[in-house]
Scaffold this motif. Structure first.
Motif, PDB file in Angstrom:
ATOM      1  N   GLY A 185      31.239  21.236  17.063  1.00 38.45           N
ATOM      2  CA  GLY A 185      30.690  20.993  15.732  1.00 38.45           C
ATOM      3  C   GLY A 185      31.697  21.119  14.610  1.00 38.45           C
ATOM      4  O   GLY A 185      31.535  20.510  13.549  1.00 38.45           O
ATOM      5  N   ALA A 186      32.751  21.909  14.786  1.00 34.01           N
ATOM      6  CA  ALA A 186      33.722  22.141  13.709  1.00 34.01           C
ATOM      7  C   ALA A 186      34.839  21.103  13.699  1.00 34.01           C
ATOM      8  O   ALA A 186      35.716  21.151  12.830  1.00 34.01           O
ATOM      9  CB  ALA A 186      34.322  23.540  13.849  1.00 34.01           C
ATOM     10  N   LEU A 187      34.843  20.166  14.642  1.00 37.52           N
ATOM     11  CA  LEU A 187      35.921  19.189  14.747  1.00 37.52           C
ATOM     12  C   LEU A 187      35.563  17.901  14.018  1.00 37.52           C
ATOM     13  O   LEU A 187      34.393  17.550  13.890  1.00 37.52           O
ATOM     14  CB  LEU A 187      36.205  18.881  16.222  1.00 37.52           C
ATOM     15  N   ASP A 188      36.602  17.189  13.551  1.00 32.74           N
ATOM     16  CA  ASP A 188      36.339  15.897  12.932  1.00 32.74           C
ATOM     17  C   ASP A 188      35.961  14.883  14.005  1.00 32.74           C
ATOM     18  O   ASP A 188      36.134  15.121  15.197  1.00 32.74           O
ATOM     19  CB  ASP A 188      37.543  15.413  12.122  1.00 32.74           C
ATOM     20  N   LYS A 189      35.457  13.719  13.565  1.00 32.16           N
ATOM     21  CA  LYS A 189      34.844  12.765  14.489  1.00 32.16           C
ATOM     22  C   LYS A 189      35.797  12.308  15.594  1.00 32.16           C
ATOM     23  O   LYS A 189      35.446  12.332  16.769  1.00 32.16           O
ATOM     24  CB  LYS A 189      34.334  11.549  13.704  1.00 32.16           C
ATOM     25  N   GLU A 193      35.505  13.282  19.636  1.00 31.23           N
ATOM     26  CA  GLU A 193      35.375  12.304  20.717  1.00 31.23           C
ATOM     27  C   GLU A 193      36.422  12.546  21.797  1.00 31.23           C
ATOM     28  O   GLU A 193      36.126  12.459  22.998  1.00 31.23           O
ATOM     29  CB  GLU A 193      35.494  10.893  20.146  1.00 31.23           C
ATOM     30  N   GLU A 194      37.658  12.841  21.393  1.00 29.19           N
ATOM     31  CA  GLU A 194      38.718  13.113  22.366  1.00 29.19           C
ATOM     32  C   GLU A 194      38.408  14.371  23.175  1.00 29.19           C
ATOM     33  O   GLU A 194      38.612  14.419  24.392  1.00 29.19           O
ATOM     34  CB  GLU A 194      40.055  13.276  21.640  1.00 29.19           C
ATOM     35  N   THR A 195      37.889  15.391  22.488  1.00 31.65           N
ATOM     36  CA  THR A 195      37.625  16.665  23.145  1.00 31.65           C
ATOM     37  C   THR A 195      36.447  16.572  24.105  1.00 31.65           C
ATOM     38  O   THR A 195      36.383  17.299  25.097  1.00 31.65           O
ATOM     39  CB  THR A 195      37.385  17.767  22.095  1.00 31.65           C
ATOM     40  N   GLN A 196      35.511  15.679  23.827  1.00 34.97           N
ATOM     41  CA  GLN A 196      34.396  15.483  24.751  1.00 34.97           C
ATOM     42  C   GLN A 196      34.897  15.106  26.141  1.00 34.97           C
ATOM     43  O   GLN A 196      34.439  15.649  27.148  1.00 34.97           O
ATOM     44  CB  GLN A 196      33.461  14.397  24.203  1.00 34.97           C
ATOM     45  N   PHE A 197      35.842  14.196  26.199  1.00 36.97           N
ATOM     46  CA  PHE A 197      36.382  13.773  27.497  1.00 36.97           C
ATOM     47  C   PHE A 197      37.200  14.889  28.138  1.00 36.97           C
ATOM     48  O   PHE A 197      37.202  15.045  29.361  1.00 36.97           O
ATOM     49  CB  PHE A 197      37.212  12.504  27.322  1.00 36.97           C
ATOM     50  N   GLN A 217      23.288  13.443  19.093  1.00 39.49           N
ATOM     51  CA  GLN A 217      22.810  12.589  20.178  1.00 39.49           C
ATOM     52  C   GLN A 217      23.956  11.902  20.916  1.00 39.49           C
ATOM     53  O   GLN A 217      23.953  11.814  22.151  1.00 39.49           O
ATOM     54  CB  GLN A 217      21.846  11.516  19.635  1.00 39.49           C
ATOM     55  N   GLU A 218      24.947  11.405  20.169  1.00 37.92           N
ATOM     56  CA  GLU A 218      26.071  10.724  20.807  1.00 37.92           C
ATOM     57  C   GLU A 218      26.861  11.681  21.690  1.00 37.92           C
ATOM     58  O   GLU A 218      27.325  11.312  22.772  1.00 37.92           O
ATOM     59  CB  GLU A 218      26.982  10.099  19.747  1.00 37.92           C
TER      60      GLU A 218
END
Length: 384
Positions: A185-189, A193-197, A217-218
Motif C-alpha cells: 500500500g505504501a508503494l507507488d503504482k 506492480e513490480e513488487t507484486q511479481f 482489486q487489481e
C-alpha cells in the motif's frame, strides 16, 4: 542450496490443490465470528485455504478482512468459532507460539539497526547461534536481492527496498504461514506492480502459504491463486481470479471487481440453454447462453464487462444483445480508450477498446452516434 523447503506445487500441478477432491486444507476457519460490543466485524465465516496458496482477502474498508487476519495471527480472540493451522486448533494459543508471521503495512523497521540486523532480530531473540543466524540472513537477503545493502540503515533505502527488508524479516523465521496486511500500500503504482511479481516469485520459491489482505482489486487479481471477497463481515465469493471477474455470484462482486455495466431486465423465457429478458435499459431483448432456473417474470440484472461490448458507427442487424446511443465522454489511456455512451433510455454505460493502431485517424469521438452489440456468452445474470 536453499535451507527453505521448496514445497511449492501450486504452479506446477495440473490440478490445483483446492480443486482436488481429497485435498486437506492447511488453514481451516470454522464459523468464526468477531463482535466488538454490538458491532459484528466478522460474521460466521468459514474458509479453507490450502498449502502453498497465495490467498487474497479482498474488501473495502470495514469489510472485516483485517480483523479476520488478526484472528489468524492471534492478535484478536474470536467471539465464537475456531481456527486450525496445519491441523492444530489455535484456540488459546498466543501469537508468539503460532507457526505464523505477519508483515504490516508500516513495515515497523528498527531505524537504528542495519538491514541485516533488522532481519536477524527475531532469530537472535530465539537464541540461535551466530553462525546459523548469519547463514539464514544472508540466504534471505539474497532471495530478496538486498545482499549488497546489508549494512545500510532503513532511512538510506527506497520504499520498495524497505518493503523487501520487512518481507525478509517476516520470512527468515520460516513460518508455516505468512500474513500480509496491505503489504504494498505504501508503494507507488509502478513499483507496486513490480513488487507484486517479486512477491509471487518468492512465495513460489519458498513454498510458504501466504494470506494477503488488500483493498486493491487489481493487486488481488495479479497476486492470488484464489480470492475471498469480503463485505460487511461476510465472505460473499471465494474463487480463482478469472472466475471472480467473469462469473461474479452477486451484484456486489460484479460492481466491486473491475468495471461493469448492469442492465435491469425481466425474464420472459428461461430454457436450459438460453435465457431471454426484456430490458427497458436497452429498449430491447437481452439473451444469455445458459438457463438460470428462476421464476417466470422474475426481475434480474445482467452484467457485461466494458471490454466485451463491440462499438461501431455502422448499424447492427441484431434482434438481441444490441442497442444504440451517443458517445458522451472519451478518455485516451494509452493502451486503451474508454468511451461513455448514453443510450436512448438515458442510461450511461462504459466501453473499453484496445488502441491497436498508433494513428488517431477516424476514431470515435464525442457526440458520435454508435451501435453496440455483445455475445450471449459475455453476459452474466445476477439474481442477488
Amino acid at each position: 542450496m536453499s535451507a527453505f523447503p521448496n514445497t511449492s506445487t501450486v504452479q506446477t500441478q495440473s490440478v490445483p490443490t483446492w480443486r482436488q477432491k481429497d485435498a486437506k486444507p492447511f488453514v481451516q476457519i470454522e464459523q468464526i465470528t468477531k463482535q466488538f460490543g454490538q458491532f459484528t466485524a466478522v460474521n460466521s465465516v468459514s474458509l479453507d485455504i490450502y498449502r502453498n496458496e497465495l490467498f487474497c482477502l479482498l474488501g473495502g474498508s470495514g469489510s472485516g478482512k483485517s480483523t479476520l487476519l488478526r484472528m489468524l495471527a492471534g492478535f484478536e480472540e474470536p467471539t465464537s468459532g475456531r481456527i486450525l493451522i496445519d491441523g492444530v486448533d489455535m484456540t488459546g494459543i498466543p501469537p508468539w507460539e503460532r507457526p505464523v508471521n505477519m508483515m504490516f503495512q508500516s513495515y515497523a523497521l528498527f531505524p537504528h539497526l542495519s538491514v541485516e540486523a533488522n532481519v536477524a532480530f527475531g532469530l537472535k531473540r530465539e537464541g540461535l547461534k551466530s553462525a546459523e543466524v548469519n547463514k539464514r540472513v544472508a540466504e534471505i537477503l539474497g532471495m530478496v536481492q538486498l545482499g549488497h545493502l546489508a549494512k545500510r540503515k532503513p532511512h538510506m533505502l527506497s520504499g520498495g527496498q524497505r518493503q523487501r527488508v520487512a518481507l525478509a524479516r517476516s520470512l527468515v523465521k520460516r513460518p508455516k504461514l505468512l500474513l500480509l496486511d496491505e503489504p504494498l500500500g505504501a508503494l507507488d503504482k509502478k513499483l507496486r506492480e513490480e513488487t507484486q511479481f517479486e512477491l509471487m516469485r518468492l512465495q513460489d520459491e519458498l513454498g510458504i502459504t501466504f494470506i494477503v489482505v488488500t483493498h486493491d482489486q487489481e493487486e488481488a487479481m495479479t497476486l492470488a491463486t484464489r480470492i475471498g471477497v469480503m463485505n460487511n463481515g461476510d465472505i460473499v465469493q471465494t474463487a480463482e481470479p478469472h472466475e471472480v471477474y467473469e462469473y461474479p455470484q452477486n451484484r456486489f462482486v460484479a460492481e466491486f471487481i473491475g468495471n461493469v455495466n448492469l442492465f435491469d431486465g425481466t425474464v420472459i423465457d428461461d430454457e436450459r440453454d438460453t435465457t431471454s429478458m426484456r430490458s427497458a435499459d436497452i429498449d430491447g431483448l437481452l439473451q444469455v447462453d445458459h438457463g438460470i432456473s428462476c421464476a417466470p417474470n422474475q426481475d434480474v440484472s445482467v452484467a457485461i464487462r466494458p471490454e466485451k461490448i463491440r462499438i461501431s458507427r455502422e448499424p447492427i442487424d441484431l434482434e438481441v444483445n444490441a442497442t444504440t446511443g451517443v458517445i458522451s465522454d472519451v478518455a485516451y489511456m494509452g493502451s486503451q480508450s474508454i468511451f461513455k455512451v448514453r443510450l436512448n433510455s438515458g442510461k450511461e454505460i462504459r466501453i473499453t477498446q484496445p488502441n491497436v493502431s498508433r494513428e488517431m485517424g477516424n476514431r470515435l469521438t464525442w457526440e458520435d452516434r454508435v451501435f453496440l452489440s455483445w455475445d450471449a456468452d459475455s453476459c452474466v445474470v445476477l439474481v442477488a
